[in-house]
Design a protein around this motif. Structure first.
Motif, PDB file in Angstrom:
ATOM      1  N   GLU A 159       0.806  -1.227   0.000  1.00 31.02           N
ATOM      2  CA  GLU A 159       0.000   0.000   0.000  1.00 31.02           C
ATOM      3  C   GLU A 159       0.844   1.284   0.000  1.00 31.02           C
ATOM      4  O   GLU A 159       0.299   2.377   0.087  1.00 31.02           O
ATOM      5  CB  GLU A 159      -0.904   0.032   1.245  1.00 31.02           C
ATOM      6  CG  GLU A 159      -1.718  -1.227   1.497  1.00 31.02           C
ATOM      7  CD  GLU A 159      -2.938  -1.316   0.603  1.00 31.02           C
ATOM      8  OE1 GLU A 159      -3.159  -0.386  -0.201  1.00 31.02           O
ATOM      9  OE2 GLU A 159      -3.674  -2.312   0.724  1.00 31.02           O
ATOM     10  N   THR A 160       2.161   1.165  -0.036  1.00 28.54           N
ATOM     11  CA  THR A 160       3.029   2.359   0.058  1.00 28.54           C
ATOM     12  C   THR A 160       2.843   3.262  -1.161  1.00 28.54           C
ATOM     13  O   THR A 160       2.821   2.770  -2.303  1.00 28.54           O
ATOM     14  CB  THR A 160       4.518   1.940   0.140  1.00 28.54           C
ATOM     15  OG1 THR A 160       4.668   0.987   1.180  1.00 28.54           O
ATOM     16  CG2 THR A 160       5.422   3.129   0.393  1.00 28.54           C
ATOM     17  N   SER A 161       2.759   4.575  -0.934  1.00 30.27           N
ATOM     18  CA  SER A 161       2.586   5.487  -2.074  1.00 30.27           C
ATOM     19  C   SER A 161       3.943   5.842  -2.683  1.00 30.27           C
ATOM     20  O   SER A 161       4.977   5.795  -2.005  1.00 30.27           O
ATOM     21  CB  SER A 161       1.877   6.769  -1.618  1.00 30.27           C
ATOM     22  OG  SER A 161       2.748   7.529  -0.800  1.00 30.27           O
ATOM     23  N   ASP A 162       3.921   6.258  -3.952  1.00 33.33           N
ATOM     24  CA  ASP A 162       5.159   6.710  -4.624  1.00 33.33           C
ATOM     25  C   ASP A 162       5.714   7.932  -3.907  1.00 33.33           C
ATOM     26  O   ASP A 162       6.925   8.102  -3.791  1.00 33.33           O
ATOM     27  CB  ASP A 162       4.864   7.080  -6.087  1.00 33.33           C
ATOM     28  CG  ASP A 162       4.507   5.857  -6.913  1.00 33.33           C
ATOM     29  OD1 ASP A 162       4.860   4.738  -6.489  1.00 33.33           O
ATOM     30  OD2 ASP A 162       3.880   6.023  -7.972  1.00 33.33           O
ATOM     31  N   GLU A 163       4.817   8.783  -3.421  1.00 34.99           N
ATOM     32  CA  GLU A 163       5.242  10.008  -2.729  1.00 34.99           C
ATOM     33  C   GLU A 163       6.070   9.650  -1.489  1.00 34.99           C
ATOM     34  O   GLU A 163       7.112  10.255  -1.224  1.00 34.99           O
ATOM     35  CB  GLU A 163       4.004  10.809  -2.330  1.00 34.99           C
ATOM     36  CG  GLU A 163       4.312  12.216  -1.895  1.00 34.99           C
ATOM     37  CD  GLU A 163       3.122  12.870  -1.193  1.00 34.99           C
ATOM     38  OE1 GLU A 163       2.003  12.332  -1.254  1.00 34.99           O
ATOM     39  OE2 GLU A 163       3.352  13.918  -0.558  1.00 34.99           O
ATOM     40  N   THR A 164       5.612   8.656  -0.756  1.00 31.49           N
ATOM     41  CA  THR A 164       6.344   8.207   0.441  1.00 31.49           C
ATOM     42  C   THR A 164       7.746   7.745   0.045  1.00 31.49           C
ATOM     43  O   THR A 164       8.751   8.145   0.648  1.00 31.49           O
ATOM     44  CB  THR A 164       5.577   7.049   1.137  1.00 31.49           C
ATOM     45  OG1 THR A 164       4.345   7.579   1.612  1.00 31.49           O
ATOM     46  CG2 THR A 164       6.363   6.466   2.294  1.00 31.49           C
ATOM     47  N   ILE A 165       7.815   6.919  -0.989  1.00 31.65           N
ATOM     48  CA  ILE A 165       9.125   6.386  -1.413  1.00 31.65           C
ATOM     49  C   ILE A 165      10.043   7.533  -1.836  1.00 31.65           C
ATOM     50  O   ILE A 165      11.237   7.554  -1.491  1.00 31.65           O
ATOM     51  CB  ILE A 165       8.937   5.355  -2.567  1.00 31.65           C
ATOM     52  CG1 ILE A 165       8.205   4.116  -2.056  1.00 31.65           C
ATOM     53  CG2 ILE A 165      10.287   4.998  -3.216  1.00 31.65           C
ATOM     54  CD1 ILE A 165       8.951   3.239  -1.067  1.00 31.65           C
ATOM     55  N   ASN A 166       9.494   8.507  -2.565  1.00 29.16           N
ATOM     56  CA  ASN A 166      10.324   9.632  -3.022  1.00 29.16           C
ATOM     57  C   ASN A 166      10.896  10.415  -1.850  1.00 29.16           C
ATOM     58  O   ASN A 166      12.057  10.841  -1.875  1.00 29.16           O
ATOM     59  CB  ASN A 166       9.511  10.568  -3.925  1.00 29.16           C
ATOM     60  CG  ASN A 166       9.240   9.908  -5.260  1.00 29.16           C
ATOM     61  OD1 ASN A 166       9.961   8.991  -5.651  1.00 29.16           O
ATOM     62  ND2 ASN A 166       8.197  10.349  -5.943  1.00 29.16           N
ATOM     63  N   ILE A 167      10.081  10.601  -0.814  1.00 26.21           N
ATOM     64  CA  ILE A 167      10.570  11.360   0.356  1.00 26.21           C
ATOM     65  C   ILE A 167      11.646  10.559   1.096  1.00 26.21           C
ATOM     66  O   ILE A 167      12.686  11.092   1.484  1.00 26.21           O
ATOM     67  CB  ILE A 167       9.389  11.746   1.282  1.00 26.21           C
ATOM     68  CG1 ILE A 167       8.482  12.740   0.553  1.00 26.21           C
ATOM     69  CG2 ILE A 167       9.901  12.344   2.596  1.00 26.21           C
ATOM     70  CD1 ILE A 167       7.186  13.068   1.267  1.00 26.21           C
ATOM     71  N   VAL A 168      11.426   9.267   1.268  1.00 26.38           N
ATOM     72  CA  VAL A 168      12.423   8.435   1.966  1.00 26.38           C
ATOM     73  C   VAL A 168      13.736   8.448   1.167  1.00 26.38           C
ATOM     74  O   VAL A 168      14.833   8.533   1.728  1.00 26.38           O
ATOM     75  CB  VAL A 168      11.917   6.982   2.173  1.00 26.38           C
ATOM     76  CG1 VAL A 168      12.951   6.168   2.944  1.00 26.38           C
ATOM     77  CG2 VAL A 168      10.595   6.964   2.917  1.00 26.38           C
TER      78      VAL A 168
END
Ligand SMILES: NC(=O)c1ccc[n+]([C@@H]2O[C@H](COP(=O)([O-])OP(=O)(O)OC[C@H]3O[C@@H](n4cnc5c(N)ncnc54)[C@H](O)[C@@H]3O)[C@@H](O)[C@H]2O)c1
Length: 287
Positions: A159-168
């Motif tokens: 369920e992880t969003s692309d936005e989350t991955i980009n910030i990490v």
């Protein structure tokens, strides 16, 4: 870049202390939480010892060390995480305990704060399943020691969003890590998925009497340019850790090719857990 200034690190053990040190040394404010004062003290001692070594080797000034320590605040109270802009969790590798911590954290941190786990083997999706908003959850997998090892694996849960991955990813790059993105939540991610078969094959080559452990390690060092051979690395990382990962893979993938070889089972039965126990594939002097 997102406005991350304060990072909350849960767990002050081997990895949590290293991760707290890493963020603080790169200018972030850190709040480091463990369950008891003595674990926090042990973590802070590890951080101090690590930086003292860097100062001695001329890699860090005394002033930089003092500033770094000044940026780390410690607590046993998770409520202090109401101030943090990002969370990395590095507590004991147990699903129910990690889930309980994140469930509690969700009620404390702001809604925009990303939650991440340093788990080596547990399912990102399963940890996140207890959250109201699993889109803001990701894996952020550092290697030991976190201050030294360059790689950071960033892992999507279902369920992880692309936005989350980009910030990490941006955050990991801001602390000078080399980032790889793991697009699917699978056991072992990239590194352990590739490393474990090497361990298994090295043990089988030894079991079959094809070569000595010394020569297998030498072959890997000089033929593959690995800094350590499979036996040296297992002793360093903990023979028992590799053994548990193999069993976990065998169960998760439902495939016997991951089953620990007999020699490894016997090593565990004999307490040969590697450097930490004074004996593994090699013998070490306990000092
Ligand atoms: N050791 C490694 O080489 C390595 C490498 C990468 C990832 N990891 C992962 O990092 C995590 C931590 O591993 P470690 O080797 O640092 O373990 P560790 O045993 O050294 O430290 C774990 C710490 O978590 C604390 N803790 C337990 N429950 C807690 C809670 N509810 N809140 C706060 N603190 C709590 C413990 O008191 C302990 O200090 C695990 O998920 C592990 O899979 C480990």
């Amino acid at each position: 870049m997102s406005n991350i200034k304060t990072v909350g690190v849960v767990g002050a053990g081997a990895m949590g202390s290293g991760i707290a040190n890493l963020f603080a040394q790169n200018g972030y404010q850190v709040i480091l939480r463990d369950v008891e004062e003595r674990f926090i003290q042990a973590g802070m001692d590890r951080i101090t010892k690590f930086m003292e070594g860097s100062v001695k080797r001329g890699k860090l000034t005394q002033e930089q060390m003092d500033e770094t320590l000044g940026r780390i605040r410690t607590t046993t109270d998770l409520n202090e995480f109401k101030e943090v802009d990002f969370v990395v969790e590095a507590i004991i590798e147990k699903m129910d305990i990690k889930q309980a911590v994140f469930k509690e954290l969700e009620g404390i941190v702001r809604e925009d704060v990303i939650l991440s786990t340093n788990t080596s083997s547990l399912s990102i999706t399963e940890i996140a399943s207890v959250l109201d908003n699993p889109a803001r959850f990701a894996g952020m997998h550092f290697f030991n020691p976190a201050q030294v090892m360059k790689l950071c694996e960033i892992i999507y849960g279902l369920e992880t969003s692309d936005e989350t991955i980009n910030i990490v990813k941006e955050l990991a790059e801001s602390i000078r890590k080399e980032v790889v993105i793991v697009k699917k939540d699978v056991p072992g991610f990239i590194v352990n998925r590739i490393m474990i078969p090497q361990f298994i094959e090295a043990i089988k080559v030894l079991e079959e009497g094809i070569a000595s452990k010394e020569d297998i390690d030498k072959a890997m060092r000089y033929g593959l340019n690995h800094p350590m051979g499979a036996f040296e690395l297992q002793d360093y990382a903990g023979v028992d850790i590799g053994y548990h990962v193999m069993n976990y893979f065998a169960k998760e993938f439902g495939d016997n090719r991951w089953t620990p070889p007999t020699l490894l089972k016997n090593m565990i039965r004999a307490g040969r857990n590697g450097k930490k126990s004074g004996k593994g594939f090699y013998d070490y002097d306990k000092k």
